[in-house]
Scaffold this motif. Sequence first.
Motif, PDB file in Angstrom:
ATOM      1  N   PRO A  40       0.798  -1.226   0.000  1.00 25.52           N
ATOM      2  CA  PRO A  40       0.000   0.000   0.000  1.00 25.52           C
ATOM      3  C   PRO A  40       0.829   1.273   0.000  1.00 25.52           C
ATOM      4  N   ALA A  41       2.070   1.212   0.506  1.00 23.63           N
ATOM      5  CA  ALA A  41       2.932   2.393   0.489  1.00 23.63           C
ATOM      6  C   ALA A  41       3.321   2.797  -0.927  1.00 23.63           C
ATOM      7  N   SER A  42       3.042   1.928  -1.919  1.00 24.13           N
ATOM      8  CA  SER A  42       3.277   2.292  -3.313  1.00 24.13           C
ATOM      9  C   SER A  42       2.318   3.378  -3.785  1.00 24.13           C
ATOM     10  N   ARG A  43       1.207   3.566  -3.073  1.00 25.75           N
ATOM     11  CA  ARG A  43       0.260   4.621  -3.406  1.00 25.75           C
ATOM     12  C   ARG A  43       0.749   5.945  -2.809  1.00 25.75           C
ATOM     13  N   ARG A  44       0.953   6.937  -3.677  1.00 20.61           N
ATOM     14  CA  ARG A  44       1.412   8.232  -3.197  1.00 20.61           C
ATOM     15  C   ARG A  44       0.342   8.958  -2.382  1.00 20.61           C
ATOM     16  N   ASP A  45      -0.914   8.541  -2.547  1.00 15.70           N
ATOM     17  CA  ASP A  45      -2.012   9.181  -1.831  1.00 15.70           C
ATOM     18  C   ASP A  45      -2.388   8.424  -0.559  1.00 15.70           C
ATOM     19  N   LEU A  46      -1.499   7.580  -0.043  1.00  5.89           N
ATOM     20  CA  LEU A  46      -1.847   6.740   1.106  1.00  5.89           C
ATOM     21  C   LEU A  46      -2.291   7.566   2.307  1.00  5.89           C
ATOM     22  N   GLU A  47      -1.618   8.697   2.562  1.00  5.04           N
ATOM     23  CA  GLU A  47      -2.014   9.535   3.687  1.00  5.04           C
ATOM     24  C   GLU A  47      -3.451  10.029   3.520  1.00  5.04           C
ATOM     25  N   GLN A  48      -3.818  10.425   2.321  1.00  7.59           N
ATOM     26  CA  GLN A  48      -5.169  10.908   2.062  1.00  7.59           C
ATOM     27  C   GLN A  48      -6.190   9.789   2.232  1.00  7.59           C
ATOM     28  N   LEU A  49      -5.819   8.587   1.829  1.00  9.88           N
ATOM     29  CA  LEU A  49      -6.722   7.457   1.961  1.00  9.88           C
ATOM     30  C   LEU A  49      -6.934   7.078   3.424  1.00  9.88           C
ATOM     31  N   VAL A  50      -5.876   7.138   4.222  1.00 12.26           N
ATOM     32  CA  VAL A  50      -6.015   6.869   5.658  1.00 12.26           C
ATOM     33  C   VAL A  50      -6.956   7.889   6.290  1.00 12.26           C
ATOM     34  N   ALA A  51      -6.778   9.159   5.941  1.00 11.14           N
ATOM     35  CA  ALA A  51      -7.637  10.210   6.488  1.00 11.14           C
ATOM     36  C   ALA A  51      -9.097   9.986   6.099  1.00 11.14           C
ATOM     37  N   ALA A  52      -9.328   9.584   4.848  1.00 12.88           N
ATOM     38  CA  ALA A  52     -10.698   9.355   4.388  1.00 12.88           C
ATOM     39  C   ALA A  52     -11.328   8.175   5.114  1.00 12.88           C
ATOM     40  N   ALA A  53     -10.551   7.123   5.329  1.00 12.33           N
ATOM     41  CA  ALA A  53     -11.075   5.964   6.045  1.00 12.33           C
ATOM     42  C   ALA A  53     -11.407   6.326   7.495  1.00 12.33           C
ATOM     43  N   ARG A  54     -10.544   7.087   8.114  1.00 14.77           N
ATOM     44  CA  ARG A  54     -10.807   7.513   9.495  1.00 14.77           C
ATOM     45  C   ARG A  54     -12.041   8.426   9.552  1.00 14.77           C
ATOM     46  N   ASP A  55     -12.181   9.316   8.590  1.00 15.54           N
ATOM     47  CA  ASP A  55     -13.355  10.196   8.550  1.00 15.54           C
ATOM     48  C   ASP A  55     -14.643   9.404   8.373  1.00 15.54           C
ATOM     49  N   ALA A  56     -14.547   8.250   7.739  1.00 13.71           N
ATOM     50  CA  ALA A  56     -15.720   7.402   7.544  1.00 13.71           C
ATOM     51  C   ALA A  56     -16.038   6.569   8.784  1.00 13.71           C
ATOM     52  N   GLY A  57     -15.253   6.737   9.848  1.00 11.24           N
ATOM     53  CA  GLY A  57     -15.498   6.019  11.092  1.00 11.24           C
ATOM     54  C   GLY A  57     -14.913   4.630  11.137  1.00 11.24           C
ATOM     55  N   LEU A  58     -13.936   4.345  10.264  1.00 14.68           N
ATOM     56  CA  LEU A  58     -13.338   3.017  10.184  1.00 14.68           C
ATOM     57  C   LEU A  58     -12.049   2.942  10.993  1.00 14.68           C
ATOM     58  N   TYR A  59     -11.851   1.816  11.672  1.00 10.36           N
ATOM     59  CA  TYR A  59     -10.578   1.525  12.325  1.00 10.36           C
ATOM     60  C   TYR A  59      -9.595   1.121  11.229  1.00 10.36           C
TER      61      TYR A  59
END
Length: 364
Positions: free
Chosen positions: A68-87
């Motif tokens: 997953p670190a191959s995705r340059r947008d990984l930080e943005q994806l983590v933030a979006a998942a957290r905003d969606a209420g996901l662990y």
Amino acid sequence: MTEAPPLAPPMAMLAELTHRCPLSCPYCSNPLELTKRDAELSTEEWCDTFRQAGDLGVLHVHLSGGEPASRRDLEQLVAAARDAGLYTNLITSGIGLTADRLKRLTDQGLDHVQLSIQGTEQESADRFGGYKGGHARKMEVAQWIGDLGLPLTINAVMHRQNIDRLEKTIEVAVSLGARRLEVATVQFQGWAAKNRGALLPTRAQVEAATRTVEDARERLAGTLVIDYVPADYYARFPKPCMGGWGKVGLVVTPSGEVKPCHAADIITTLKFQNLRDAPLAEIWHNSSAFNAFRGTDWMQEPCRSCERRELDFGGCRCQAMAIAGDAAATDPACEKSPLHAALQDLTQSAEDAPTDFVYRTLGG
């Protein structure tokens, strides 16, 4: 047949963000046909997927790959998942992470890291992963995870060439401060089937590994939780298939296909819907692929009349497809399967099998 209870929402989603990976593991669990970068879901599509997952009732998202670190947008994806209420749990080889990037991911809401290790000594671990310097980097990454106070799970795929080092593997997990260790004996589907001879442990190795896990669980109770996936080929009964097919989790591939398990591509009789064509909730509840093996009505004999049918759900559908050529057949790992003896016959060559690997790359 009794009426099935109402379908609960999936507890967890495995988000395969990419199939790109710096490692070349001979037991790679991704499909034989890998998704290229230009076919991956975009940042916006993944963010929308996480919102849909949260609305559906998903609790955990496992951010996986490939790497997953191959995705340059990984930080943005983590933030979006957290905003969606996901662990959020990052499943990583560690390659592609830096201390600074890991800190940024933590700041965006990363809850947990699962780090894979291929062995306990640098030379052999790097050979198993097909990546020089990989083991040393993993040890660095584990230190960074500890410094940030993130919970750590170590994932160790065990096979004939490293299972004798299981006790040392457990020691390494403890020394790295891991809270959980996944001892996963390699599953022979997809790419791993190409290397079965070099990877299949012997019966004596499997029995010794089981004793080692049992002893360590007792000795390390309260310090380390050990999850153990034993070797199917030596079993009397199969493992429950994903806790029941389409029952507790789902997988989203890099291109947006939604599947009940990560290996389900092997079942060519099923058609998997894509998030680009249908909402996640619609796929979970109504798609033919998810409903194909729910409950017990689909079962053939001996599963249909077996007292274990709601304990192991007939076993692994993908293994049934791989060995029996029929996804609705009894998993050959079960002693009641007519193919159980044939599966056992495959174990006879484990003692004298070759040790060379056919390595996995994105191109083939």
